[in-house]
Design a protein around this motif. Sequence first.
Motif, PDB file in Angstrom:
ATOM      1  N   GLU A   4     -11.908   8.944   0.356  1.00  0.00           N
ATOM      2  CA  GLU A   4     -11.256   7.877  -0.408  1.00  0.00           C
ATOM      3  C   GLU A   4     -10.086   8.431  -1.222  1.00  0.00           C
ATOM      4  O   GLU A   4      -9.046   7.772  -1.349  1.00  0.00           O
ATOM      5  CB  GLU A   4     -12.269   7.197  -1.330  1.00  0.00           C
ATOM      6  CG  GLU A   4     -11.762   5.884  -1.912  1.00  0.00           C
ATOM      7  CD  GLU A   4     -12.863   5.106  -2.607  1.00  0.00           C
ATOM      8  OE1 GLU A   4     -12.885   3.875  -2.482  1.00  0.00           O
ATOM      9  OE2 GLU A   4     -13.711   5.739  -3.276  1.00  0.00           O
ATOM     10  N   ARG A   5     -10.259   9.636  -1.762  1.00  0.00           N
ATOM     11  CA  ARG A   5      -9.158  10.269  -2.494  1.00  0.00           C
ATOM     12  C   ARG A   5      -7.958  10.447  -1.590  1.00  0.00           C
ATOM     13  O   ARG A   5      -6.816  10.176  -1.978  1.00  0.00           O
ATOM     14  CB  ARG A   5      -9.592  11.631  -3.047  1.00  0.00           C
ATOM     15  CG  ARG A   5     -10.428  11.590  -4.291  1.00  0.00           C
ATOM     16  CD  ARG A   5     -10.408  12.908  -5.046  1.00  0.00           C
ATOM     17  NE  ARG A   5     -10.803  14.037  -4.233  1.00  0.00           N
ATOM     18  CZ  ARG A   5     -12.039  14.517  -4.181  1.00  0.00           C
ATOM     19  NH1 ARG A   5     -13.005  13.952  -4.882  1.00  0.00           N
ATOM     20  NH2 ARG A   5     -12.328  15.555  -3.427  1.00  0.00           N
ATOM     21  N   ASN A  13      -2.540   8.986   0.370  1.00  0.00           N
ATOM     22  CA  ASN A  13      -1.651   8.505   1.443  1.00  0.00           C
ATOM     23  C   ASN A  13      -0.964   7.195   1.046  1.00  0.00           C
ATOM     24  O   ASN A  13       0.208   6.978   1.363  1.00  0.00           O
ATOM     25  CB  ASN A  13      -2.446   8.311   2.733  1.00  0.00           C
ATOM     26  CG  ASN A  13      -2.957   9.619   3.302  1.00  0.00           C
ATOM     27  OD1 ASN A  13      -2.445  10.691   2.974  1.00  0.00           O
ATOM     28  ND2 ASN A  13      -3.976   9.541   4.144  1.00  0.00           N
ATOM     29  N   HIS A  14      -1.706   6.341   0.352  1.00  0.00           N
ATOM     30  CA  HIS A  14      -1.135   5.071  -0.099  1.00  0.00           C
ATOM     31  C   HIS A  14      -0.047   5.303  -1.155  1.00  0.00           C
ATOM     32  O   HIS A  14       1.036   4.703  -1.088  1.00  0.00           O
ATOM     33  CB  HIS A  14      -2.243   4.188  -0.671  1.00  0.00           C
ATOM     34  CG  HIS A  14      -1.769   2.870  -1.204  1.00  0.00           C
ATOM     35  ND1 HIS A  14      -1.377   1.831  -0.379  1.00  0.00           N
ATOM     36  CD2 HIS A  14      -1.603   2.418  -2.481  1.00  0.00           C
ATOM     37  CE1 HIS A  14      -1.001   0.800  -1.115  1.00  0.00           C
ATOM     38  NE2 HIS A  14      -1.121   1.128  -2.390  1.00  0.00           N
ATOM     39  N   GLU A  41      -5.153  -0.700  -8.646  1.00  0.00           N
ATOM     40  CA  GLU A  41      -6.026  -1.879  -8.667  1.00  0.00           C
ATOM     41  C   GLU A  41      -5.867  -2.677  -7.375  1.00  0.00           C
ATOM     42  O   GLU A  41      -6.854  -3.127  -6.774  1.00  0.00           O
ATOM     43  CB  GLU A  41      -5.690  -2.745  -9.881  1.00  0.00           C
ATOM     44  CG  GLU A  41      -6.572  -3.976 -10.003  1.00  0.00           C
ATOM     45  CD  GLU A  41      -6.181  -4.851 -11.180  1.00  0.00           C
ATOM     46  OE1 GLU A  41      -6.822  -5.913 -11.360  1.00  0.00           O
ATOM     47  OE2 GLU A  41      -5.229  -4.491 -11.902  1.00  0.00           O
ATOM     48  N   ARG A  42      -4.634  -2.846  -6.922  1.00  0.00           N
ATOM     49  CA  ARG A  42      -4.380  -3.569  -5.670  1.00  0.00           C
ATOM     50  C   ARG A  42      -4.933  -2.804  -4.475  1.00  0.00           C
ATOM     51  O   ARG A  42      -5.470  -3.405  -3.530  1.00  0.00           O
ATOM     52  CB  ARG A  42      -2.882  -3.786  -5.516  1.00  0.00           C
ATOM     53  CG  ARG A  42      -2.300  -4.813  -6.492  1.00  0.00           C
ATOM     54  CD  ARG A  42      -0.790  -4.870  -6.390  1.00  0.00           C
ATOM     55  NE  ARG A  42      -0.223  -5.899  -7.270  1.00  0.00           N
ATOM     56  CZ  ARG A  42       1.075  -6.027  -7.490  1.00  0.00           C
ATOM     57  NH1 ARG A  42       1.939  -5.196  -6.915  1.00  0.00           N
ATOM     58  NH2 ARG A  42       1.512  -6.974  -8.303  1.00  0.00           N
ATOM     59  N   PHE A  43      -4.822  -1.484  -4.522  1.00  0.00           N
ATOM     60  CA  PHE A  43      -5.325  -0.654  -3.415  1.00  0.00           C
ATOM     61  C   PHE A  43      -6.827  -0.849  -3.245  1.00  0.00           C
ATOM     62  O   PHE A  43      -7.312  -1.093  -2.130  1.00  0.00           O
ATOM     63  CB  PHE A  43      -4.998   0.816  -3.686  1.00  0.00           C
ATOM     64  CG  PHE A  43      -5.704   1.777  -2.771  1.00  0.00           C
ATOM     65  CD1 PHE A  43      -5.238   1.999  -1.485  1.00  0.00           C
ATOM     66  CD2 PHE A  43      -6.847   2.453  -3.195  1.00  0.00           C
ATOM     67  CE1 PHE A  43      -5.893   2.891  -0.631  1.00  0.00           C
ATOM     68  CE2 PHE A  43      -7.506   3.336  -2.354  1.00  0.00           C
ATOM     69  CZ  PHE A  43      -7.027   3.558  -1.068  1.00  0.00           C
ATOM     70  N   MET A  84      -7.754  -4.356  -1.973  1.00  0.00           N
ATOM     71  CA  MET A  84      -7.534  -4.517  -0.545  1.00  0.00           C
ATOM     72  C   MET A  84      -8.653  -3.857   0.247  1.00  0.00           C
ATOM     73  O   MET A  84      -9.072  -4.377   1.294  1.00  0.00           O
ATOM     74  CB  MET A  84      -6.186  -3.918  -0.162  1.00  0.00           C
ATOM     75  CG  MET A  84      -4.985  -4.724  -0.592  1.00  0.00           C
ATOM     76  SD  MET A  84      -3.412  -4.114   0.107  1.00  0.00           S
ATOM     77  CE  MET A  84      -3.340  -2.476  -0.609  1.00  0.00           C
ATOM     78  N   ARG A  85      -9.153  -2.751  -0.239  1.00  0.00           N
ATOM     79  CA  ARG A  85     -10.258  -2.066   0.462  1.00  0.00           C
ATOM     80  C   ARG A  85     -11.512  -2.937   0.476  1.00  0.00           C
ATOM     81  O   ARG A  85     -12.250  -2.968   1.468  1.00  0.00           O
ATOM     82  CB  ARG A  85     -10.558  -0.716  -0.207  1.00  0.00           C
ATOM     83  CG  ARG A  85      -9.549   0.374   0.122  1.00  0.00           C
ATOM     84  CD  ARG A  85      -9.882   1.667  -0.610  1.00  0.00           C
ATOM     85  NE  ARG A  85     -11.239   2.094  -0.344  1.00  0.00           N
ATOM     86  CZ  ARG A  85     -11.638   2.778   0.724  1.00  0.00           C
ATOM     87  NH1 ARG A  85     -10.729   3.103   1.654  1.00  0.00           N
ATOM     88  NH2 ARG A  85     -12.885   3.141   0.885  1.00  0.00           N
TER      89      ARG A  85
END
Length: 238
Positions: A14-15, A20-21, A229-231, A234-235
């Motif tokens: 996840e890190r 990457n994001h 927060e958005r990342f 979305m997950r």
Amino acid sequence: MNRLREIESLPSIERQQLINHLKAFKLDERLKTFERVIEGRTNYFTVMLENIVHPHNASAVLRSCDCFGVQTVHLVDDADNYAVNRKVAMGASKWLHLKRYSTFSNNSETAIATLKEAGYRIVATTPHKEAPSLSQFDISKGPAAFVFGTELTGISSVVESLADEFITIPMVGFTESLNLSVSVAVLLQSVTARLHLSDIDWQLNYDQKQNLFLEWLRKSIPHISLIEERFFKMRLER
């Protein structure tokens, strides 16, 4: 503002997905700089400053630590008045890990105990000629914490009694010692240059590099809380 999640609490996969994001928000040139600098970072050596009187001296030390790849600095500050001089540090404090000791009954003793528990040998710097010189210091004996005392009187009696080793920078002029920040720079240049040429495993491990990369991304991207927060939202929606 939402608090960022603790980096260590995120699973490695996840890190990396978060890294990457976030990379999309930085220029490739800056990302390459992060990667290059991280490869030169080390926790094999660290620096402890004990009750430095002039904040600009401590800030100059941080700049030297950044330049020579020393990631962590321990700041003993009994007066609890240390503040980074941004002009002197040149932003170095942003990229380093600073561990402060100002609220314990004996800050120096606590700092040394913490360092020893982490596997460091305590190497106190001194102007006394009978101490081993910098060139004689054995980097292969294990991780070392170099302790520098106040500009006026040097290391305290506590450090002197608890140190594992002592080290001095030889002088041949009329002046007995160098300025504090210059002493740190001279010492770190010598030991890190030898470290890089050795077969010692001195670099950060994979997890440490990953954590540091994410930490630096967070520090350099505006509105990072909202982006993360958005990342994570979305997950959850996938």
